[in-house]
Design a protein around this motif. Structure first.
Motif, mmCIF file in Angstrom:
data_model
loop_
_atom_site.group_PDB
_atom_site.id
_atom_site.type_symbol
_atom_site.label_atom_id
_atom_site.label_comp_id
_atom_site.label_asym_id
_atom_site.label_seq_id
_atom_site.Cartn_x
_atom_site.Cartn_y
_atom_site.Cartn_z
ATOM 1 N N THR A 46 5.616 -0.380 27.497
ATOM 2 C CA THR A 46 4.164 -0.989 26.633
ATOM 3 C C THR A 46 3.300 -2.134 26.315
ATOM 4 O O THR A 46 3.479 -2.883 26.325
ATOM 5 C CB THR A 46 5.226 -0.297 24.982
ATOM 6 O OG1 THR A 46 6.873 0.125 24.811
ATOM 7 C CG2 THR A 46 4.978 -0.490 23.715
ATOM 8 N N GLY A 47 2.017 -0.932 26.095
ATOM 9 C CA GLY A 47 1.448 -2.188 26.164
ATOM 10 C C GLY A 47 0.508 -2.206 27.348
ATOM 11 O O GLY A 47 -0.966 -2.413 27.292
ATOM 12 N N ASP A 48 1.326 -1.644 28.355
ATOM 13 C CA ASP A 48 0.337 -2.175 29.403
ATOM 14 C C ASP A 48 -0.925 -0.897 29.571
ATOM 15 O O ASP A 48 -0.922 0.063 29.681
ATOM 16 C CB ASP A 48 0.878 -1.748 30.791
ATOM 17 C CG ASP A 48 2.071 -2.639 31.346
ATOM 18 O OD1 ASP A 48 2.717 -3.861 30.190
ATOM 19 O OD2 ASP A 48 3.026 -2.859 32.071
ATOM 20 N N GLU A 49 -2.079 -1.934 30.048
ATOM 21 C CA GLU A 49 -3.015 -1.024 31.017
ATOM 22 C C GLU A 49 -2.818 0.097 32.511
ATOM 23 O O GLU A 49 -2.528 -0.238 33.319
ATOM 24 C CB GLU A 49 -4.336 -1.384 31.296
ATOM 25 C CG GLU A 49 -4.734 -2.428 30.419
ATOM 26 C CD GLU A 49 -5.870 -3.467 30.627
ATOM 27 O OE1 GLU A 49 -6.587 -3.704 31.353
ATOM 28 O OE2 GLU A 49 -6.617 -3.722 29.706
ATOM 29 N N VAL A 50 -2.988 1.695 31.984
ATOM 30 C CA VAL A 50 -2.468 2.274 32.719
ATOM 31 C C VAL A 50 -3.538 3.385 32.988
ATOM 32 O O VAL A 50 -3.625 3.130 34.904
ATOM 33 C CB VAL A 50 -1.045 3.392 32.475
ATOM 34 C CG1 VAL A 50 -0.602 4.377 33.131
ATOM 35 C CG2 VAL A 50 0.164 2.316 31.564
ATOM 36 N N VAL A 51 -4.627 4.126 32.233
ATOM 37 C CA VAL A 51 -5.305 4.520 32.968
ATOM 38 C C VAL A 51 -6.363 4.295 32.520
ATOM 39 O O VAL A 51 -6.843 3.772 31.438
ATOM 40 C CB VAL A 51 -5.320 6.091 32.058
ATOM 41 C CG1 VAL A 51 -6.460 7.011 32.614
ATOM 42 C CG2 VAL A 51 -4.412 6.712 32.955
ATOM 43 N N VAL A 52 -7.942 3.807 33.053
ATOM 44 C CA VAL A 52 -9.616 3.521 33.182
ATOM 45 C C VAL A 52 -10.191 4.421 32.740
ATOM 46 O O VAL A 52 -9.987 5.362 33.457
ATOM 47 C CB VAL A 52 -9.977 3.147 33.684
ATOM 48 C CG1 VAL A 52 -11.004 2.619 33.143
ATOM 49 C CG2 VAL A 52 -9.210 1.439 34.049
ATOM 50 N N ILE A 53 -10.953 4.546 31.418
ATOM 51 C CA ILE A 53 -12.200 6.208 31.354
ATOM 52 C C ILE A 53 -13.430 5.428 31.041
ATOM 53 O O ILE A 53 -13.525 4.127 30.361
ATOM 54 C CB ILE A 53 -11.978 6.541 30.256
ATOM 55 C CG1 ILE A 53 -9.933 7.514 30.332
ATOM 56 C CG2 ILE A 53 -12.578 7.945 30.126
ATOM 57 C CD1 ILE A 53 -9.489 8.188 28.388
ATOM 58 N N GLU A 54 -14.199 6.447 31.980
ATOM 59 C CA GLU A 54 -15.543 5.364 31.765
ATOM 60 C C GLU A 54 -16.697 7.052 30.899
ATOM 61 O O GLU A 54 -15.951 7.945 31.851
ATOM 62 C CB GLU A 54 -16.401 5.474 33.244
ATOM 63 C CG GLU A 54 -15.562 4.165 33.308
ATOM 64 C CD GLU A 54 -15.818 3.360 34.902
ATOM 65 O OE1 GLU A 54 -16.934 3.853 34.821
ATOM 66 O OE2 GLU A 54 -15.766 2.598 35.043
ATOM 67 N N SER A 55 -16.828 6.638 29.971
ATOM 68 C CA SER A 55 -17.536 7.474 29.845
ATOM 69 C C SER A 55 -18.421 7.224 29.503
ATOM 70 O O SER A 55 -19.184 6.164 30.056
ATOM 71 C CB SER A 55 -17.834 7.959 27.933
ATOM 72 O OG SER A 55 -17.924 6.824 27.627
ATOM 73 N N VAL A 56 -20.026 7.841 28.822
ATOM 74 C CA VAL A 56 -21.468 7.932 28.412
ATOM 75 C C VAL A 56 -21.832 6.614 27.635
ATOM 76 O O VAL A 56 -22.870 5.654 27.370
ATOM 77 C CB VAL A 56 -22.369 8.535 28.407
ATOM 78 C CG1 VAL A 56 -22.845 10.201 29.356
ATOM 79 C CG2 VAL A 56 -22.087 9.631 26.919
ATOM 80 N N LYS A 57 -20.506 6.414 26.750
ATOM 81 C CA LYS A 57 -20.896 5.647 26.175
ATOM 82 C C LYS A 57 -19.936 4.139 26.790
ATOM 83 O O LYS A 57 -20.231 2.918 25.789
ATOM 84 C CB LYS A 57 -20.239 5.918 24.473
ATOM 85 C CG LYS A 57 -20.801 7.324 23.408
ATOM 86 C CD LYS A 57 -20.248 7.930 22.134
ATOM 87 C CE LYS A 57 -21.137 8.542 22.098
ATOM 88 N NZ LYS A 57 -20.078 9.104 20.663
ATOM 89 N N ALA A 58 -18.550 4.095 26.860
ATOM 90 C CA ALA A 58 -18.208 2.825 27.158
ATOM 91 C C ALA A 58 -16.509 2.998 27.893
ATOM 92 O O ALA A 58 -16.662 4.449 28.328
ATOM 93 C CB ALA A 58 -17.722 2.751 25.504
ATOM 94 N N ALA A 59 -16.389 2.037 28.027
ATOM 95 C CA ALA A 59 -14.774 1.618 28.898
ATOM 96 C C ALA A 59 -14.089 2.112 28.697
ATOM 97 O O ALA A 59 -13.730 1.018 27.578
ATOM 98 C CB ALA A 59 -15.580 1.175 30.930
ATOM 99 N N SER A 60 -13.399 2.811 28.586
ATOM 100 C CA SER A 60 -11.837 2.399 27.385
ATOM 101 C C SER A 60 -10.203 2.499 28.454
ATOM 102 O O SER A 60 -10.528 3.108 29.870
ATOM 103 C CB SER A 60 -12.170 3.605 26.545
ATOM 104 O OG SER A 60 -12.319 3.460 25.280
ATOM 105 N N ASP A 61 -9.230 1.846 28.000
ATOM 106 C CA ASP A 61 -8.147 1.850 28.767
ATOM 107 C C ASP A 61 -6.866 2.241 27.633
ATOM 108 O O ASP A 61 -7.444 2.477 26.942
ATOM 109 C CB ASP A 61 -7.689 0.285 28.364
ATOM 110 C CG ASP A 61 -8.634 -0.731 29.658
ATOM 111 O OD1 ASP A 61 -8.948 -0.180 30.676
ATOM 112 O OD2 ASP A 61 -8.749 -1.242 28.842
ATOM 113 N N ILE A 62 -6.559 3.687 29.049
ATOM 114 C CA ILE A 62 -4.760 3.976 27.671
ATOM 115 C C ILE A 62 -4.005 2.820 28.312
ATOM 116 O O ILE A 62 -3.893 2.485 29.323
ATOM 117 C CB ILE A 62 -5.123 5.487 28.601
ATOM 118 C CG1 ILE A 62 -6.111 5.964 28.327
ATOM 119 C CG2 ILE A 62 -3.775 5.732 28.083
ATOM 120 C CD1 ILE A 62 -7.129 6.855 27.238
#
Length: 119
Positions: A46-62
């Motif tokens: 629980t809480g581990d970074e699993v997916v990285v998403i990059e958008s035109v606005k920012a990068a996020s971790d799932i």
């Protein structure tokens, strides 16, 4: 479906939990241009970074919503990251987890509770 405060949705399919992000999260991200998925057979906590998403606005971790083993990833997102914007609650799931105790899902929000949470 269950929902997290991190704007993820969880759907039970047999003995697996399918994880994606909500429409609210997809809208906040803007146009998704890249998705980095985890390796199958990865054990996550629980809480581990699993997916990285990059958008035109920012990068996020799932983050992993629960402990488990990743048993499948949605490879379609690698070639078509825009699916996250087009169908966040359907075809744009990220990964499937095998977990030991489905009872842990009871701690997450229902659809109505999530709707109240995002206002």
């Amino acid at each position: 479906m269950k929902f997290t405060e991190d704007h993820e949705w969880l759907r039970v399919e047999g003995d697996l939990v399918v994880v994606g992000i909500t429409e609210h999260a997809a809208t906040q991200l803007g146009d998704v241009v890249f998705v980095e998925l985890p390796e199958v057979e990865t054990m996550v906590a629980t809480g581990d970074e699993v997916v990285v998403i990059e958008s035109v606005k920012a990068a996020s971790d799932i983050l992993a919503p629960v402990d488990g083993e990743i048993v499948e990833v949605n490879d379609a997102l690698t070639d078509k990251p825009g699916l996250v914007n087009d169908d966040p609650l359907g075809d744009a799931w990220f990964f499937k987890l095998k977990i030991d105790d489905m009872g842990v899902l009871d701690a997450f929000m229902s659809e109505d509770e999530y709707a109240d949470f995002i206002g």
